[in-house]
Motif scaffolding. Structure first.
Motif, PDB file in Angstrom:
ATOM      1  N   SER A  38       0.862  -1.176   0.000  1.00  0.00           N
ATOM      2  CA  SER A  38       0.000   0.000   0.000  1.00  0.00           C
ATOM      3  C   SER A  38       0.900   1.228   0.000  1.00  0.00           C
ATOM      4  CB  SER A  38      -0.916   0.003   1.227  1.00  0.00           C
ATOM      5  OG  SER A  38      -1.785   1.116   1.208  1.00  0.00           O
ATOM      6  N   ALA A  39       0.901   1.969  -1.098  1.00  0.00           N
ATOM      7  CA  ALA A  39       1.917   2.996  -1.318  1.00  0.00           C
ATOM      8  C   ALA A  39       1.787   4.195  -0.394  1.00  0.00           C
ATOM      9  CB  ALA A  39       1.873   3.456  -2.777  1.00  0.00           C
ATOM     10  N   SER A  40       0.567   4.599  -0.070  1.00  0.00           N
ATOM     11  CA  SER A  40       0.372   5.850   0.675  1.00  0.00           C
ATOM     12  C   SER A  40       0.144   5.571   2.157  1.00  0.00           C
ATOM     13  CB  SER A  40      -0.800   6.637   0.103  1.00  0.00           C
ATOM     14  OG  SER A  40      -1.992   5.895   0.216  1.00  0.00           O
ATOM     15  N   ARG A  41       0.410   6.566   2.973  1.00  0.00           N
ATOM     16  CA  ARG A  41       0.192   6.437   4.409  1.00  0.00           C
ATOM     17  C   ARG A  41      -1.150   7.050   4.774  1.00  0.00           C
ATOM     18  NH1 ARG A  41       4.535   9.675   3.370  1.00  0.00           N
ATOM     19  NH2 ARG A  41       4.340  11.914   3.807  1.00  0.00           N
ATOM     20  N   PRO A  42      -1.936   6.380   5.607  1.00  0.00           N
ATOM     21  CA  PRO A  42      -3.260   6.900   5.962  1.00  0.00           C
ATOM     22  C   PRO A  42      -3.137   8.177   6.776  1.00  0.00           C
ATOM     23  CG  PRO A  42      -2.703   5.010   7.317  1.00  0.00           C
ATOM     24  CD  PRO A  42      -1.633   5.109   6.271  1.00  0.00           C
ATOM     25  N   SER A  43      -4.042   9.099   6.526  1.00  0.00           N
ATOM     26  CA  SER A  43      -4.012  10.372   7.247  1.00  0.00           C
ATOM     27  C   SER A  43      -5.414  10.943   7.314  1.00  0.00           C
ATOM     28  CB  SER A  43      -3.077  11.365   6.543  1.00  0.00           C
ATOM     29  OG  SER A  43      -3.097  12.617   7.189  1.00  0.00           O
ATOM     30  N   ILE A  44      -5.877  11.200   8.532  1.00  0.00           N
ATOM     31  CA  ILE A  44      -7.200  11.794   8.719  1.00  0.00           C
ATOM     32  C   ILE A  44      -7.130  13.303   8.528  1.00  0.00           C
ATOM     33  CG2 ILE A  44      -9.097  12.112  10.350  1.00  0.00           C
ATOM     34  CD1 ILE A  44      -8.299   9.493  11.652  1.00  0.00           C
ATOM     35  N   PHE A  45      -6.038  13.900   9.006  1.00  0.00           N
ATOM     36  CA  PHE A  45      -5.875  15.349   8.931  1.00  0.00           C
ATOM     37  C   PHE A  45      -4.856  15.699   7.847  1.00  0.00           C
ATOM     38  CE2 PHE A  45      -6.745  14.165  13.372  1.00  0.00           C
ATOM     39  CZ  PHE A  45      -7.974  14.802  13.538  1.00  0.00           C
TER      40      PHE A  45
ATOM     41  N   GLY B  27      -3.301   8.364  -1.127  1.00  0.00           N
ATOM     42  CA  GLY B  27      -3.929   7.769  -2.308  1.00  0.00           C
ATOM     43  C   GLY B  27      -4.207   8.791  -3.384  1.00  0.00           C
ATOM     44  N   ALA B  28      -3.268   9.706  -3.595  1.00  0.00           N
ATOM     45  CA  ALA B  28      -3.507  10.829  -4.497  1.00  0.00           C
ATOM     46  C   ALA B  28      -3.817  10.391  -5.923  1.00  0.00           C
ATOM     47  CB  ALA B  28      -2.290  11.758  -4.492  1.00  0.00           C
ATOM     48  N   ALA B  29      -3.319   9.226  -6.345  1.00  0.00           N
ATOM     49  CA  ALA B  29      -3.510   8.791  -7.728  1.00  0.00           C
ATOM     50  C   ALA B  29      -4.906   8.260  -8.004  1.00  0.00           C
ATOM     51  CB  ALA B  29      -2.475   7.717  -8.075  1.00  0.00           C
ATOM     52  N   ASP B  30      -5.707   8.060  -6.974  1.00  0.00           N
ATOM     53  CA  ASP B  30      -7.051   7.523  -7.156  1.00  0.00           C
ATOM     54  C   ASP B  30      -7.918   8.523  -7.908  1.00  0.00           C
ATOM     55  OD1 ASP B  30      -9.046   5.672  -6.987  1.00  0.00           O
ATOM     56  OD2 ASP B  30      -9.643   6.198  -4.948  1.00  0.00           O
ATOM     57  N   ASP B  31      -8.824   8.019  -8.749  1.00  0.00           N
ATOM     58  CA  ASP B  31      -9.784   8.853  -9.482  1.00  0.00           C
ATOM     59  C   ASP B  31      -9.058   9.915 -10.293  1.00  0.00           C
ATOM     60  OD1 ASP B  31     -12.233   9.750 -10.373  1.00  0.00           O
ATOM     61  OD2 ASP B  31     -12.578  11.040  -8.639  1.00  0.00           O
ATOM     62  N   GLU B  32      -8.168   9.469 -11.181  1.00  0.00           N
ATOM     63  CA  GLU B  32      -7.310  10.395 -11.918  1.00  0.00           C
ATOM     64  C   GLU B  32      -8.077  11.348 -12.826  1.00  0.00           C
ATOM     65  OE1 GLU B  32      -5.728   7.888 -15.688  1.00  0.00           O
ATOM     66  OE2 GLU B  32      -5.189   7.075 -13.726  1.00  0.00           O
ATOM     67  N   GLU B  33      -9.282  10.971 -13.245  1.00  0.00           N
ATOM     68  CA  GLU B  33     -10.052  11.867 -14.107  1.00  0.00           C
ATOM     69  C   GLU B  33     -10.371  13.193 -13.429  1.00  0.00           C
ATOM     70  OE1 GLU B  33     -10.876   8.774 -13.486  1.00  0.00           O
ATOM     71  OE2 GLU B  33     -10.967   7.676 -15.380  1.00  0.00           O
TER      72      GLU B  33
END
Length: 562
Positions: free
Chosen positions: A256-263, A279-285
């Motif tokens: 899992s590439a990204s680290r979870p972050s609530i804030f 998860g910045a790459a999600d929903d690239e559109e």
């Protein structure tokens, strides 16, 4: 008089929150977050350098420039209460690659504040367990064949494995040593795990009912598949790393590439500050503005070194230059319209001029035929030279227009279907919900309009109109007429309708079956069967008059995965 304490509508806390979130979800923040997470992926990959690195489409593809392949495991197949083993997405190439190389990495990420997406925490473990059990059943039925080829026969007639097999003897060890357990991460509840396990056997039977080649996989995979999970929160003791050969299973290492972050986490380096997006790459559109992973990693230094102030303009420039490059080579390259500042206008105008010149030359060739000595001349000796023939041949160079082997079927987009000369390229047209021009509507015998809308608007729209499309296609194909099926993009509804026509009117070798399939009903299982069969289609230079009776050229055969 009491004072009104209710806040005005434009001060609604949810609107303020969305506005703040929108300011943080910039393309620079997304790309910088992806680049930062890619460093972690690279570190993990170097722990077991011999293992191949796979990206789980589409999000995972952004997190490295050095992937060895891709796979497609959907999180929806692991959602609570919606667990599934999808025979249309069996990802058998992943199992084969892991078997050949001793394991593999799979990279993905999620935005939802979790350490792992559901694709990693449940979908892939389900997939591994189902394959393991199906292979165990196959190995039990073919125990003698599945024995280690290096085994030596002892004096008493029994087969004895070498040291890698632990010195065990007898065929029953094949089953005993093969781990068929469902391995889920520790945060999955016992109740959910029990519900999944109760469905495993039915998924195994579903897998066996397909035509998947279990024999090859069983002979290649020496140890059962088992998932392992690694995130940026994982603790790894580098001095205690096991070698891949030391494991008693074939590892599927889920990164899992990204680290979870609530804030929101704000970072600053020597030049710029930026907000980290999990998860910045999600929903690239929604954020990429036409940028692709390949383009990003080719130009990532140029994009990031300018900081947030120039990032949008740099991305727009790179995307547009790539579009022009592909358009000049006849590759479909739709324009991406973004607010690109001063970079986009001049490049867009140049690209439009290139496309206009290309279309003008094509139209001229259609009207007058290819010029003498022109390398693009299609006509072979002895073939007709009518205007209709040239138009049919020119359709091969028309963007978005694709013939389906030698079937007489073609798929296309809205631009193709609305050409004034479309009936010079094909005999009949099926319009799947796209706009149409008056020329088409005036030809009732050769034109069918179906008001099909996208599945997000009406999920039953395609199903409601499919039978009408099949009846029309069967009638025209039985008269040896060519048919174009098009929708707005040429990649969605038209492909579905074309696949249904192929199922109901053609054999698995691509030959027209006439009326033999007149009562055929298109079902989900039939479509899934085609997804695992390599249907041989034949590349041929346009639809000649005897398209339905022609003998395909074996030297131009390709395998089309439907």
């Amino acid at each position: 008089m009491a004072q009104d304490t209710n806040p005005p509508a434009n001060e609604n806390i949810y609107r303020v929150t969305r506005r703040i979130k929108k300011t943080e979800q910039t393309i620079y923040n997304a790309l910088r977050s992806i680049h930062d997470d890619s460093l972690f992926v690279s570190e993990i990959r170097h722990l077991w350098r011999e293992l191949p690195l796979l990206a789980n489409l589409r999000c995972g593809l952004w997190y490295s420039s050095d992937f060895d392949g891709t796979c497609y495991f959907k999180s929806t197949d692991g959602h609570n209460g919606n667990w599934s083993f999808n025979t249309g997405r069996m990802n058998l190439h992943v199992a084969m690659l892991a078997a050949e190389r001793g394991g593999c990495f799979i990279v993905d990420a999620t935005r939802k504040g979790k350490r792992f997406p559901d694709a990693m925490s449940k979908t892939i473990p389900i997939w591994a367990c189902v394959l393991n059990r199906a292979l165990a059943d196959y190995r039990t039925l073919h125990a003698q064949e599945m024995l280690d080829p290096s085994a030596e026969q002892t004096g008493n007639g029994h087969l004895e494995n070498d040291s890698r097999g632990g010195g065990k003897t007898g065929n029953s060890d094949l089953e005993n040593d093969w781990d068929c357990s469902l391995h889920l991460p520790v945060w999955i509840s016992h109740v959910e795990k029990g519900n999944i396990e109760s469905r495993i056997q039915s998924w195994v039977e579903s897998l066996k009912s397909t035509v998947v080649d279990l024999e090859t996989l069983a002979k290649t995979l020496k140890k059962p598949l088992r998932p392992l999970w690694i995130s940026q929160s994982s603790v790894i003791w580098l001095n205690e790393l096991p070698e891949v050969d030391e494991w008693s299973f074939t590892p599927i290492i889920l990164v899992s590439a990204s680290r979870p972050s609530i804030f929101t986490q704000r970072y600053t380096d020597e030049d710029f500050s930026w907000s980290y997006i999990p998860g910045a790459a999600d929903d690239e559109e929604s954020w990429a503005r036409g940028l692709t992973p390949a383009l990003f990693w080719t130009h990532h230094l140029d994009i990031l070194e300018g900081g947030p102030t120039t990032c949008n303009a740099k991305v727009a420039e790179i995307v547009e230059r790539d579009r022009v490059y592909r358009a000049q080579r006849g590759i479909q390259a739709p324009q991406v319209r973004v607010k690109s500042g001063r970079f986009g206008s001049e490049i867009s105008q140049s690209a439009d001029r290139e496309c206009t010149q290309h279309e003008t030359a094509l139209d001229l060739m259609i009207r007058n035929g290819p010029a003498e000595g022109d390398g693009r001349a299609f006509r072979a000796e002895g073939e007709p030279t009518s205007e209709s023939w040239f138009i049919r041949k020119a359709s091969l160079n028309l963007k978005g227009f694709h013939w389906i082997g030698n079937t007489g079927l073609a798929v296309g987009n809205e631009d193709c279907g609305n050409r004034d000369d479309i009936f010079g390229m094909v005999d009949c047209v099926i319009n799947c919900g796209a706009s149409s021009n008056p020329t088409c509507r005036s030809r009732e015998e050769s034109y069918l309009y179906l008001p099909i809308v996208g599945s997000k608007i009406d999920r039953h729209s395609l199903q409601d109109h499919l039978q009408e499309a099949l009846s029309f296609a069967k009638q025209k194909l039985s008269c040896q007429k060519t048919v174009l099926i098009y929708c707005s993009t040429g990649e969605d509804i038209s492909v579905c309708v074309c696949l249904a026509v192929l199922l109901s009117c053609y054999t698995t070798t691509g030959g027209y079956s006439g009326s033999s399939n007149s009562d055929f009903v298109v079902t989900k299982s039939a479509v899934q069967l085609l997804e695992v069969l390599a249907i041989p289609c034949y590349v041929w230079p346009g639809p000649p008059a005897n398209a339905f009776n022609m003998e395909p050229n074996r030297t131009t055969m390709v395998n089309a995965w439907l």
